[in-house]
Design a protein around this motif. Structure first.
Motif, PDB file in Angstrom:
ATOM      1  N   GLN A  34     -78.532 -48.139 -56.387  1.00 15.49           N
ATOM      2  CA  GLN A  34     -77.960 -46.805 -56.187  1.00 15.49           C
ATOM      3  C   GLN A  34     -79.018 -45.707 -56.114  1.00 15.49           C
ATOM      4  O   GLN A  34     -78.681 -44.533 -56.041  1.00 15.49           O
ATOM      5  CB  GLN A  34     -76.951 -46.500 -57.299  1.00 15.49           C
ATOM      6  CG  GLN A  34     -75.792 -47.486 -57.288  1.00 15.49           C
ATOM      7  CD  GLN A  34     -74.579 -46.953 -58.024  1.00 15.49           C
ATOM      8  OE1 GLN A  34     -74.663 -45.994 -58.791  1.00 15.49           O
ATOM      9  NE2 GLN A  34     -73.440 -47.567 -57.783  1.00 15.49           N
ATOM     10  N   LYS A  35     -80.286 -46.129 -56.166  1.00 11.35           N
ATOM     11  CA  LYS A  35     -81.396 -45.175 -56.089  1.00 11.35           C
ATOM     12  C   LYS A  35     -81.301 -44.060 -57.133  1.00 11.35           C
ATOM     13  O   LYS A  35     -81.462 -42.884 -56.821  1.00 11.35           O
ATOM     14  CB  LYS A  35     -81.497 -44.577 -54.667  1.00 11.35           C
ATOM     15  CG  LYS A  35     -81.763 -45.617 -53.591  1.00 11.35           C
ATOM     16  CD  LYS A  35     -82.086 -44.946 -52.251  1.00 11.35           C
ATOM     17  CE  LYS A  35     -82.569 -45.931 -51.212  1.00 11.35           C
ATOM     18  NZ  LYS A  35     -81.625 -47.069 -50.973  1.00 11.35           N
ATOM     19  N   VAL A  36     -81.003 -44.446 -58.373  1.00  7.75           N
ATOM     20  CA  VAL A  36     -80.963 -43.450 -59.457  1.00  7.75           C
ATOM     21  C   VAL A  36     -81.803 -43.946 -60.636  1.00  7.75           C
ATOM     22  O   VAL A  36     -81.976 -45.153 -60.821  1.00  7.75           O
ATOM     23  CB  VAL A  36     -79.525 -43.172 -59.980  1.00  7.75           C
ATOM     24  CG1 VAL A  36     -78.719 -42.374 -58.984  1.00  7.75           C
ATOM     25  CG2 VAL A  36     -78.809 -44.457 -60.371  1.00  7.75           C
ATOM     26  N   THR A  37     -82.296 -42.989 -61.406  1.00  5.91           N
ATOM     27  CA  THR A  37     -83.026 -43.326 -62.627  1.00  5.91           C
ATOM     28  C   THR A  37     -82.038 -43.352 -63.782  1.00  5.91           C
ATOM     29  O   THR A  37     -81.163 -42.486 -63.871  1.00  5.91           O
ATOM     30  CB  THR A  37     -84.141 -42.291 -62.875  1.00  5.91           C
ATOM     31  OG1 THR A  37     -84.807 -42.069 -61.638  1.00  5.91           O
ATOM     32  CG2 THR A  37     -85.147 -42.806 -63.868  1.00  5.91           C
ATOM     33  N   VAL A  38     -82.163 -44.355 -64.646  1.00  7.84           N
ATOM     34  CA  VAL A  38     -81.234 -44.517 -65.770  1.00  7.84           C
ATOM     35  C   VAL A  38     -82.033 -44.761 -67.052  1.00  7.84           C
ATOM     36  O   VAL A  38     -83.262 -44.880 -67.017  1.00  7.84           O
ATOM     37  CB  VAL A  38     -80.275 -45.714 -65.532  1.00  7.84           C
ATOM     38  CG1 VAL A  38     -79.384 -45.472 -64.314  1.00  7.84           C
ATOM     39  CG2 VAL A  38     -81.043 -47.031 -65.391  1.00  7.84           C
ATOM     40  N   MET A  89     -77.378 -46.600 -69.462  1.00 10.29           N
ATOM     41  CA  MET A  89     -76.747 -45.291 -69.642  1.00 10.29           C
ATOM     42  C   MET A  89     -77.422 -44.244 -68.773  1.00 10.29           C
ATOM     43  O   MET A  89     -78.494 -44.476 -68.218  1.00 10.29           O
ATOM     44  CB  MET A  89     -76.890 -44.800 -71.087  1.00 10.29           C
ATOM     45  CG  MET A  89     -76.705 -45.804 -72.155  1.00 10.29           C
ATOM     46  SD  MET A  89     -77.266 -45.234 -73.779  1.00 10.29           S
ATOM     47  CE  MET A  89     -78.898 -45.950 -73.818  1.00 10.29           C
ATOM     48  N   GLU A  90     -76.783 -43.093 -68.780  1.00  7.58           N
ATOM     49  CA  GLU A  90     -77.344 -41.925 -68.110  1.00  7.58           C
ATOM     50  C   GLU A  90     -78.690 -41.548 -68.743  1.00  7.58           C
ATOM     51  O   GLU A  90     -78.850 -41.632 -69.961  1.00  7.58           O
ATOM     52  CB  GLU A  90     -76.336 -40.790 -68.318  1.00  7.58           C
ATOM     53  CG  GLU A  90     -76.762 -39.440 -67.886  1.00  7.58           C
ATOM     54  CD  GLU A  90     -75.706 -38.376 -68.217  1.00  7.58           C
ATOM     55  OE1 GLU A  90     -75.867 -37.262 -67.712  1.00  7.58           O
ATOM     56  OE2 GLU A  90     -74.734 -38.648 -68.955  1.00  7.58           O
ATOM     57  N   LEU A  91     -79.625 -41.127 -67.920  1.00  6.39           N
ATOM     58  CA  LEU A  91     -80.920 -40.669 -68.421  1.00  6.39           C
ATOM     59  C   LEU A  91     -80.900 -39.150 -68.599  1.00  6.39           C
ATOM     60  O   LEU A  91     -80.453 -38.431 -67.717  1.00  6.39           O
ATOM     61  CB  LEU A  91     -82.020 -41.040 -67.418  1.00  6.39           C
ATOM     62  CG  LEU A  91     -83.427 -40.540 -67.754  1.00  6.39           C
ATOM     63  CD1 LEU A  91     -84.038 -41.348 -68.889  1.00  6.39           C
ATOM     64  CD2 LEU A  91     -84.331 -40.596 -66.523  1.00  6.39           C
ATOM     65  N   ALA A  92     -81.361 -38.690 -69.760  1.00  6.01           N
ATOM     66  CA  ALA A  92     -81.533 -37.239 -69.962  1.00  6.01           C
ATOM     67  C   ALA A  92     -83.043 -36.976 -69.914  1.00  6.01           C
ATOM     68  O   ALA A  92     -83.749 -37.284 -70.870  1.00  6.01           O
ATOM     69  CB  ALA A  92     -80.942 -36.820 -71.305  1.00  6.01           C
ATOM     70  N   PRO A  93     -83.546 -36.438 -68.802  1.00  7.78           N
ATOM     71  CA  PRO A  93     -84.997 -36.421 -68.578  1.00  7.78           C
ATOM     72  C   PRO A  93     -85.791 -35.358 -69.336  1.00  7.78           C
ATOM     73  O   PRO A  93     -87.003 -35.411 -69.358  1.00  7.78           O
ATOM     74  CB  PRO A  93     -85.109 -36.180 -67.068  1.00  7.78           C
ATOM     75  CG  PRO A  93     -83.857 -35.477 -66.704  1.00  7.78           C
ATOM     76  CD  PRO A  93     -82.791 -35.947 -67.641  1.00  7.78           C
ATOM     77  N   SER A  94     -85.109 -34.400 -69.986  1.00  5.54           N
ATOM     78  CA  SER A  94     -85.885 -33.297 -70.578  1.00  5.54           C
ATOM     79  C   SER A  94     -86.092 -33.406 -72.083  1.00  5.54           C
ATOM     80  O   SER A  94     -86.238 -32.394 -72.771  1.00  5.54           O
ATOM     81  CB  SER A  94     -85.231 -31.955 -70.229  1.00  5.54           C
ATOM     82  OG  SER A  94     -85.100 -31.851 -68.820  1.00  5.54           O
TER      83      SER A  94
END
Length: 298
Positions: A34-38, A89-94
C-alpha cells in the motif's frame, strides 16, 4: 534476523527501532503493497511471560481491533508465527509528548488545550465503548505529522462490563478488576490514583481521568505533580490539593480543571464532565456532539 523474512513475505520492509516495551520492540516499517509507513510491534514468545501472552496480549488486540478514532493509534493487522507476534499499527512520526516537553519545557495554554482536548476526545470515545486504558502517561501520547495526539499502548486496556449487564457482584467485579491492576501499575506510579496506591477497589474509568489530571498538570508545568521516588511520600501528596509553582503563569480555568481531576474518586470528574468543561470546549476543533451523545447513552 528470522523475523525479517517473515515480514518480507507479508510485504513489510523493517526499518529502524522506534520504541521498546517490556516484551516487545516497535519498528518503523514500509508496507510495499500500500506504499505506506507503519509501526510494527514484535513480541518474542520466548521473552514474554505466560501471563502477558495469555491474558494481556489477547486483550490488547481485542481492544485495538474494536476501536477506531482519530485520536487513537489505529490497528491494522496482527500476524502470529511459532515464535513471535507482530502487531501492525499506524505510525505516529513526530515522537511523543514527553520528549516534546523534555526538549521544549511547559506548553503554551493553546498547545496544552489542543493536546488535552484531543486526549479527552479519545478517552471519551474509549469510555463510551466500555473500555478503559489504565496506563495513560505522557509517553503514551504520540504525535502525528501535524502534531495531533494519538493515544497508544493498549497493553493494559480492557473492556469493562457495561453497567447494564448484571455483574456477579459489584465487590467481586471490583476486586477482580483490582487484582489485575495491582500488577499493572508497575511503571507508572506517578500517574496512579490514590485508591490504586492504597490497594482499594476502584472505578477504572475514574482512574483514567486521574491520570489525565497528572498529564494536564505536566503539560503546563513541565514536571510531574507528585514525586514517585518514595511511595509513602507519593501517597501523602496525592491526598492533598495539588500545588502550582508560583512563578509559572497557568490560567485559573486550567488549574481548576486539574484540581477537579486530582481529587478523591467520589468528587473526581468523569470523562463526560471533562468533555463539558468550558476550558476543554474552548480548544475542541469541532463540537463533540457525537462523543457526548455516546457517553450519555452509557
Amino acid at each position: 534476523a528470522a523475523y525479517v523474512s517473515v515480514m518480507d513475505q507479508y510485504g513489510y520492509q523493517i526499518g529502524k527501532v522506534i520504541g521498546r516495551g517490556s516484551y516487545g520492540t516497535v519498528y518503523e516499517a514500509y508496507f510495499t503493497k500500500q506504499k505506506v509507513t507503519v509501526a510494527i510491534k514484535i513480541i518474542s514468545k520466548k521473552k514474554a511471560s505466560e501471563d502477558y501472552l495469555n491474558k494481556f496480549l489477547p486483550r490488547e488486540i481485542q481492544v485495538m481491533k474494536s476501536l477506531r478514532h482519530k485520536h487513537l493509534i489505529a490497528f491494522y493487522q496482527t500476524i502470529e508465527t511459532t515464535s513471535r507476534h507482530y502487531i501492525i499499527m499506524e505510525l505516529a512520526p513526530s515522537g511523543d509528548v514527553l520528549e516534546w516537553i523534555q526538549k521544549s519545557g511547559p506548553c503554551s495554554e493553546a498547545l496544552a488545550g489542543k493536546w488535552f482536548s484531543q486526549l479527552t476526545l479519545g478517552i471519551a470515545y474509549l469510555h463510551s465503548k466500555g473500555a478503559v486504558h489504565r496506563d495513560l502517561k505522557l509517553e503514551n501520547l504520540l504525535l502525528d505529522k501535524r502534531e495531533n495526539v494519538k493515544i497508544s499502548d493498549f497493553g493494559f486496556a480492557k473492556m469493562v462490563m457495561p453497567q447494564s449487564q448484571p455483574a456477579p457482584s459489584p465487590s467481586y467485579h471490583m476486586m477482580s478488576c483490582f487484582a489485575h491492576l495491582s500488577q499493572t501499575y508497575c511503571g507508572s506510579f506517578a500517574y496512579a490514583c490514590p485508591e490504586i496506591l492504597l490497594g482499594l477497589p476502584y472505578n477504572p474509568f475514574l482512574s483514567d481521568t486521574w491520570s489525565m489530571g497528572v498529564i494536564l498538570y505536566t503539560l503546563v508545568v513541565a514536571h510531574l505533580p507528585f514525586d514517585d521516588t518514595n511511595l509513602k511520600k507519593l501517597l501523602r501528596e496525592t491526598q492533598r490539593e495539588v500545588a502550582f509553582p508560583a512563578n509559572q503563569p497557568v490560567c485559573d480555568e486550567c488549574k481548576d480543571l486539574v484540581r477537579r481531576l486530582l481529587r478523591q474518586a467520589s468528587k473526581r470528574l468523569n470523562i463526560l464532565e471533562v468533555l463539558k468543561t468550558g476550558w476543554v470546549l474552548k480548544f475542541v476543533a469541532e463540537k463533540p456532539t457525537a462523543e457526548i451523545k455516546a457517553l450519555e447513552a452509557v
